[in-house]
Design an enzyme around this catalytic site. Sequence first.
Site, PDB file in Angstrom:
ATOM      1  N   TYR A 170       0.852  -1.206   0.000  1.00 18.80           N
ATOM      2  CA  TYR A 170       0.000   0.000   0.000  1.00 18.80           C
ATOM      3  C   TYR A 170       0.884   1.251   0.000  1.00 18.80           C
ATOM      4  O   TYR A 170       0.658   2.199  -0.759  1.00 18.80           O
ATOM      5  CB  TYR A 170      -0.894  -0.048   1.236  1.00 18.80           C
ATOM      6  CG  TYR A 170      -1.811   1.141   1.441  1.00 18.80           C
ATOM      7  CD1 TYR A 170      -2.987   1.280   0.707  1.00 18.80           C
ATOM      8  CD2 TYR A 170      -1.519   2.116   2.403  1.00 18.80           C
ATOM      9  CE1 TYR A 170      -3.837   2.362   0.919  1.00 18.80           C
ATOM     10  CE2 TYR A 170      -2.355   3.192   2.620  1.00 18.80           C
ATOM     11  CZ  TYR A 170      -3.518   3.321   1.882  1.00 18.80           C
ATOM     12  OH  TYR A 170      -4.363   4.398   2.098  1.00 18.80           O
ATOM     13  N   ALA A 171       1.933   1.227   0.842  1.00 18.87           N
ATOM     14  CA  ALA A 171       2.850   2.378   0.921  1.00 18.87           C
ATOM     15  C   ALA A 171       3.518   2.628  -0.423  1.00 18.87           C
ATOM     16  O   ALA A 171       3.709   3.783  -0.830  1.00 18.87           O
ATOM     17  CB  ALA A 171       3.906   2.132   1.995  1.00 18.87           C
ATOM     18  N   ALA A 172       3.853   1.547  -1.130  1.00 21.87           N
ATOM     19  CA  ALA A 172       4.507   1.699  -2.440  1.00 21.87           C
ATOM     20  C   ALA A 172       3.604   2.447  -3.403  1.00 21.87           C
ATOM     21  O   ALA A 172       4.042   3.350  -4.125  1.00 21.87           O
ATOM     22  CB  ALA A 172       4.870   0.324  -3.003  1.00 21.87           C
ATOM     23  N   LYS A 200       1.126   4.485  -2.647  1.00 22.20           N
ATOM     24  CA  LYS A 200       0.846   5.857  -2.198  1.00 22.20           C
ATOM     25  C   LYS A 200       2.072   6.754  -2.331  1.00 22.20           C
ATOM     26  O   LYS A 200       1.959   7.952  -2.623  1.00 22.20           O
ATOM     27  CB  LYS A 200       0.329   5.838  -0.761  1.00 22.20           C
ATOM     28  CG  LYS A 200      -1.051   5.170  -0.626  1.00 22.20           C
ATOM     29  CD  LYS A 200      -2.120   5.900  -1.421  1.00 22.20           C
ATOM     30  CE  LYS A 200      -3.517   5.350  -1.217  1.00 22.20           C
ATOM     31  NZ  LYS A 200      -4.528   6.097  -1.973  1.00 22.20           N
TER      32      LYS A 200
HETATM   33  P1  NAP Z   1     -13.468   3.682   1.749  1.00 20.33           P
HETATM   34  O1  NAP Z   1     -14.325   4.187   2.851  1.00 20.33           O
HETATM   35  O2  NAP Z   1     -13.119   2.226   1.683  1.00 20.33           O
HETATM   36  O3  NAP Z   1     -14.120   4.146   0.344  1.00 20.33           O
HETATM   37  C1  NAP Z   1     -13.500   3.769  -0.840  1.00 20.33           C
HETATM   38  C2  NAP Z   1     -14.170   4.436  -2.027  1.00 20.33           C
HETATM   39  O4  NAP Z   1     -13.416   4.096  -3.192  1.00 20.33           O
HETATM   40  C3  NAP Z   1     -15.584   3.941  -2.255  1.00 20.33           C
HETATM   41  O5  NAP Z   1     -16.341   4.989  -2.804  1.00 20.33           O
HETATM   42  C4  NAP Z   1     -15.395   2.835  -3.292  1.00 20.33           C
HETATM   43  O6  NAP Z   1     -16.543   2.624  -4.098  1.00 20.33           O
HETATM   44  C5  NAP Z   1     -14.272   3.427  -4.123  1.00 20.33           C
HETATM   45  N1  NAP Z   1     -13.498   2.419  -4.848  1.00 20.33           N
HETATM   46  C6  NAP Z   1     -12.780   1.385  -4.355  1.00 20.33           C
HETATM   47  N2  NAP Z   1     -12.205   0.699  -5.365  1.00 20.33           N
HETATM   48  C7  NAP Z   1     -12.579   1.324  -6.508  1.00 20.33           C
HETATM   49  C8  NAP Z   1     -12.313   1.102  -7.882  1.00 20.33           C
HETATM   50  N3  NAP Z   1     -11.542   0.072  -8.274  1.00 20.33           N
HETATM   51  N4  NAP Z   1     -12.838   1.948  -8.803  1.00 20.33           N
HETATM   52  C9  NAP Z   1     -13.626   2.980  -8.415  1.00 20.33           C
HETATM   53  N5  NAP Z   1     -13.921   3.240  -7.127  1.00 20.33           N
HETATM   54  C10 NAP Z   1     -13.400   2.416  -6.192  1.00 20.33           C
HETATM   55  O7  NAP Z   1     -12.060   4.442   1.748  1.00 20.33           O
HETATM   56  P2  NAP Z   1     -11.617   5.860   2.380  1.00 20.33           P
HETATM   57  O8  NAP Z   1     -11.081   5.593   3.733  1.00 20.33           O
HETATM   58  O9  NAP Z   1     -12.671   6.856   2.162  1.00 20.33           O
HETATM   59  O10 NAP Z   1     -10.360   6.156   1.461  1.00 20.33           O
HETATM   60  C11 NAP Z   1     -10.399   7.042   0.336  1.00 20.33           C
HETATM   61  C12 NAP Z   1      -8.964   7.285  -0.125  1.00 20.33           C
HETATM   62  O11 NAP Z   1      -8.216   7.850   0.938  1.00 20.33           O
HETATM   63  C13 NAP Z   1      -8.207   6.008  -0.531  1.00 20.33           C
HETATM   64  O12 NAP Z   1      -7.389   6.282  -1.648  1.00 20.33           O
HETATM   65  C14 NAP Z   1      -7.355   5.698   0.697  1.00 20.33           C
HETATM   66  O13 NAP Z   1      -6.213   4.965   0.351  1.00 20.33           O
HETATM   67  C15 NAP Z   1      -7.030   7.106   1.164  1.00 20.33           C
HETATM   68  N6  NAP Z   1      -6.661   7.199   2.579  1.00 20.33           N
HETATM   69  C16 NAP Z   1      -7.520   6.802   3.567  1.00 20.33           C
HETATM   70  C17 NAP Z   1      -7.120   6.938   4.894  1.00 20.33           C
HETATM   71  C18 NAP Z   1      -8.011   6.539   6.053  1.00 20.33           C
HETATM   72  O14 NAP Z   1      -7.518   6.551   7.199  1.00 20.33           O
HETATM   73  N7  NAP Z   1      -9.259   6.191   5.824  1.00 20.33           N
HETATM   74  C19 NAP Z   1      -5.860   7.462   5.193  1.00 20.33           C
HETATM   75  C20 NAP Z   1      -5.016   7.842   4.166  1.00 20.33           C
HETATM   76  C21 NAP Z   1      -5.429   7.726   2.856  1.00 20.33           C
HETATM   77  P3  NAP Z   1     -17.317   1.191  -4.115  1.00 20.33           P
HETATM   78  O15 NAP Z   1     -17.984   1.067  -2.779  1.00 20.33           O
HETATM   79  O16 NAP Z   1     -18.265   1.317  -5.250  1.00 20.33           O
HETATM   80  O17 NAP Z   1     -16.251   0.150  -4.345  1.00 20.33           O
END
Ligand code: NAP
Length: 254
Positions: free
Chosen positions: A162-164, A166
């Site tokens: 995942y880190a790679a 990001k």
């Molecule tokens: P989440 O609650 O799991 O929501 C993920 C979203 O991405 C959902 O809308 C999902 O839609 C969509 N998605 C997943 N795979 C997809 C694909 N292949 N194509 C199109 N849409 C897709 O995640 P989140 O925590 O909000 O994270 C959002 C972003 O922030 C991510 O990139 C994550 O790595 C980053 N992030 C999160 C955190 C944290 O602590 N939460 C911290 C740092 C970075 P569906 O339901 O339709 O699949």
Amino acid sequence: MTTPLPLFRLDGRVALVTGGSRGIGRAISETLAAAGAEVFVNYARGEAAAKETCEAIRAAGGKAEAVCFDVADTKATEAAIDAIAKQKGRLDIAVSNAGISIDQLLIRLKDDDLEKLFAVNLRGALAVARASIKPMMRARFGRIVFVSSVVGEMGNPGQTAYAATKAALLGVTKSIAKEYASRQVTVNAITPGYIETDMTAGLPEAAKKAMLEGTPLGRPGTPADVAAAVLYLASEQAGFVTGQTLRVNGGMYV
Ligand code: NAP
């Protein structure tokens, strides 16, 4: 004296938010719409969540439309973005937020999982940028925002793959920023810390406690904390900011 523009308004702008249906993406969609943008809310599987987000935006007086594509399918992604640009005659803001996490210690990491992570988190993000940049270049205006992660900056045991993905996004941000600056397209990344969403809900309590202890502000972040940073980067006011990483992490990494 110059008259300041209204702060962070996006009236008349067309925006796409990948993974805009839930979690951080939903807050980004709602925030951009509240600022006046017409928002295309992307999802891959969760149609009900995407519809609910669009309905909430419309109920608040905003404009939103759900659009289904899996960012890992680069052809479908580029076709959907081309269609939005054709329908609206523009695409001003692209937020590449869709992402997945698959956590595993290096010695147990499967090639398949590594490939899934790269397909969604990196190749998907590149496909979004590649298709979005075309209407932005024509318009001599654009805002691309990649949602990376604090983990890409500081590393985390169990999250090598995942880190790679990001960390790669941070190099991508700088390169695309330099490539399209002459067209007035800005490209920036946001690195959230520990944010309460579905992605982090299932983590063991001990892991959540450790993340909180590592967060000087003493609370988990909210999707709205991240959305506010995206709104800034998408605004007129951030027109001289490009190639940057904006950390929204409660002080976890400084
Ligand atoms: P989440 O609650 O799991 O929501 C993920 C979203 O991405 C959902 O809308 C999902 O839609 C969509 N998605 C997943 N795979 C997809 C694909 N292949 N194509 C199109 N849409 C897709 O995640 P989140 O925590 O909000 O994270 C959002 C972003 O922030 C991510 O990139 C994550 O790595 C980053 N992030 C999160 C955190 C944290 O602590 N939460 C911290 C740092 C970075 P569906 O339901 O339709 O699949």
